[in-house]
Motif scaffolding. Structure first.
Motif, PDB file in Angstrom:
ATOM      1  N   SER A  56       0.860  -1.180   0.000  1.00 39.03           N
ATOM      2  CA  SER A  56       0.000   0.000   0.000  1.00 39.03           C
ATOM      3  C   SER A  56       0.898   1.232   0.000  1.00 39.03           C
ATOM      4  N   LYS A  67      -4.163   7.720  -2.772  1.00 39.18           N
ATOM      5  CA  LYS A  67      -3.880   6.505  -2.012  1.00 39.18           C
ATOM      6  C   LYS A  67      -3.947   5.300  -2.943  1.00 39.18           C
ATOM      7  N   ALA A  69      -4.988   1.924  -3.108  1.00 39.06           N
ATOM      8  CA  ALA A  69      -5.868   1.066  -2.313  1.00 39.06           C
ATOM      9  C   ALA A  69      -5.555  -0.410  -2.494  1.00 39.06           C
ATOM     10  N   ASP A  70      -4.986  -0.763  -3.646  1.00 34.16           N
ATOM     11  CA  ASP A  70      -4.640  -2.149  -3.923  1.00 34.16           C
ATOM     12  C   ASP A  70      -3.593  -2.136  -5.020  1.00 34.16           C
ATOM     13  N   VAL A 116      -6.185   3.224  -7.767  1.00 34.67           N
ATOM     14  CA  VAL A 116      -6.398   4.521  -7.124  1.00 34.67           C
ATOM     15  C   VAL A 116      -7.814   4.987  -7.417  1.00 34.67           C
ATOM     16  N   GLU A 117      -8.231   6.087  -6.791  1.00 42.27           N
ATOM     17  CA  GLU A 117      -9.624   6.523  -6.907  1.00 42.27           C
ATOM     18  C   GLU A 117      -9.873   7.483  -8.056  1.00 42.27           C
TER      19      GLU A 117
END
Length: 305
Positions: A56, A67, A69-70, A116-117
């Motif tokens: 991470s 971030k 996330a995976d 990511v987002e």
């Protein structure tokens, strides 16, 4: 058609936790985006042997801090056409269990996909930061897992009545012959072994194993303590920086240098740990052995943003 110019280059085998690389692909995924860079320090989950969890951390690009996330393993079939034959169609990227071949199969580009987002523009310069505290804890767990397997082989060696394949120390390789699953956790691991008919036919004596577990555990923990005290060096050898390269874990134990294939991350020396201990549990039916490994050490503490 967007093209990927070959497999991702990874720097985590040498212990790197940060890097800079251009973004090659920013593809929509469920609830986010999959970011592929030319190179990365991130360790992805390996779908063929998912023992060590993905790293991470963070990606910074275009004024954004995202971030991770995976982190997944992806693959794209290469287009053989005229020329170098290294271009893969990014629209055909497959992830994890959807990849129909084993990692390293020829004719594919093997990719680290950071989840990511938000979208990151392709060709943007990305700064990549792995959470170093969690990485170190997972590396400690993976290193401890390997030496525990060697200690298990040593402790069970007297139970073999027939010749069997051996590990790097010349002992029957119970770990390789009986392993069902392995899960690396922070500062430890959980390994499950099948003690069934096939192993017994191969020459392993399972009778009385439950009664002998305390002695087997004591033998293992004695070996582990001696190896940690010896501060045995650990290293990862890689023939190339590509994700699918076949990497080798090596440890210079007092009894000799041991090596085994491994795609994970590790500490540099066993002396970075204060201790490694194992506990064993046999199923009531006597056909499954679970080995829990725990590593301790003040060097493993800390926080990250």
């Amino acid at each position: 058609m967007r093209e990927i110019g070959g497999s991702t280059h990874v720097t985590y085998p040498s212990g790197e936790v940060s890097g800079r690389s251009p973004v090659l692909l920013s593809a929509p995924l469920d609830g986010g985006y999959g970011i592929v860079t030319h190179a990365t320090p991130f360790h992805p989950l390996d779908p063929s042997w998912p023992d060590q969890p993905a790293d991470s951390g963070l990606i910074q690009a275009e004024g954004m801090e995202l971030k991770v996330a995976d982190c997944l393993t992806g693959a794209v079939p290469l287009d053989p056409g005229p020329g170098s034959g290294v271009a893969g169609d990014a629209e055909r990227i497959l992830l994890g269990a959807d990849i129909p071949v084993r990692r390293g199969e020829g004719g594919w580009a093997w990719l680290v996909v950071h989840v990511v987002e938000r979208h990151v523009p392709e060709s943007a310069e990305a700064l990549l930061f792995v959470d170093p505290v969690r990485r170190r804890a997972l590396s400690a767990g993976h290193t401890a897992c390997h030496v525990t397997a060697l200690a298990l082989n040593a402790a069970l060696a007297p139970r073999w009545r027939e010749p069997a394949r051996t590990d790097g120390l010349g002992r029957p390789d119970f770990d390789a012959l009986a392993i069902v699953s392995s899960r690396i956790v922070e500062r430890g691991s959980r390994d499950v072994y099948r003690v069934g008919r096939s192993l017994r036919r191969a020459g392993f004596t399972a009778e009385g194993l439950a009664d002998d577990l305390p002695g087997i555990t004591a033998t293992m923990n004695g070996l582990l303590a001696s190896w940690v005290a010896a501060d045995a060096p650990v290293r990862i050898d890689a023939p190339s920086p590509e994700l699918a390269a076949r990497r080798t874990w090596r440890c210079d134990l007092p009894e000799g240098t041991v090596e085994m294939p491994c795609g994970g991350t590790h500490l540099d020396r066993l002396g970075e740990l204060a201790s490694v201990t194992a506990s064993l549990e046999l199923s009531p039916e006597g056909d499954e052995l679970v080995v829990e490994t725990r590593a301790t050490g003040p060097a493993l503490s800390g926080e990250w943003r």
